[in-house]
Scaffold this active site. Structure first.
Site, PDB file in Angstrom:
ATOM      1  N   HIS A  56       0.852  -1.190   0.000  1.00 17.10           N
ATOM      2  CA  HIS A  56       0.000   0.000   0.000  1.00 17.10           C
ATOM      3  C   HIS A  56       0.888   1.242   0.000  1.00 17.10           C
ATOM      4  CE1 HIS A  56      -3.846  -1.986   1.834  1.00 17.10           C
ATOM      5  NE2 HIS A  56      -3.338  -2.678   0.833  1.00 17.10           N
ATOM      6  N   GLU A  58       0.906   3.826   1.902  1.00 14.90           N
ATOM      7  CA  GLU A  58       1.406   4.186   3.230  1.00 14.90           C
ATOM      8  C   GLU A  58       2.600   3.327   3.639  1.00 14.90           C
ATOM      9  OE1 GLU A  58      -3.210   4.353   3.641  1.00 14.90           O
ATOM     10  OE2 GLU A  58      -1.729   3.324   2.409  1.00 14.90           O
ATOM     11  N   CYS A  89      -2.266  -0.590   7.501  1.00 13.29           N
ATOM     12  CA  CYS A  89      -1.413   0.599   7.431  1.00 13.29           C
ATOM     13  C   CYS A  89      -1.445   1.369   8.755  1.00 13.29           C
ATOM     14  CB  CYS A  89      -1.836   1.484   6.271  1.00 13.29           C
ATOM     15  SG  CYS A  89      -1.534   0.697   4.663  1.00 13.29           S
TER      16      CYS A  89
END
Length: 149
Positions: A56, A58, A89
């Site tokens: 992801h 993040e 995250c």
């Protein structure tokens, strides 16, 4: 004209990362990490490219920022991300002890708020920055995906 370094300025930078993800047929989420008005990490979703569910925006930004700083704690940093972080995250952000999280659009179903995820006690979080732009990009991506199938 010089733009001020405010939340909208940095969210536009995160949106640029989301646009890069969009161009690569990744879910268009972008993130940047800032310390003292300096961008130290830029990232976007790379789950398809890397064939990795943890890639992801993040997570990629946390790793890049830690490498830049030479340490794992981001307690003087702010994360700007185009959508509210997911539970995974948010967990990583907890461990990084990030100072502040600023997100664009809410994720009403899978976001850390809906999931009741605990952030680090010193982490502040705010949202709704350029919410319409962040939301529109995600919606456009998924509409196009549905129309292709």
């Amino acid at each position: 004209m010089i733009e001020p370094f405010d939340d909208a300025y940095f969210m536009r930078k995160a949106l640029q990362e989301a646009e890069l993800a969009y161009a690569k047929d990744e879910i268009p989420i972008g993130a940047i990490i800032v310390v003292q008005d300096q961008i130290i990490a830029r990232a976007h979703n790379s789950t398809e490219l890397l064939n990795d569910v943890t890639a992801h925006a993040e997570m990629q930004a946390i790793t890049a920022a830690a490498n830049f700083l030479g340490g794992k704690y981001l307690n003087e940093c702010t994360l700007y991300v185009t959508i509210e972080p997911c539970q995974m995250c948010a967990g990583a952000l907890f461990w990084s002890q990030i100072k502040k999280i600023v997100y664009g659009a809410r994720d009403e179903q899978r976001g850390c708020i809906a999931m009741g995820t605990t952030l680090h006690p010193k982490t502040k979080m705010s949202g709704g920055v350029l919410e319409e732009e962040c939301s529109t990009l995600l919606k456009r991506f998924f509409v196009e995906k549905r129309n292709l199938n």
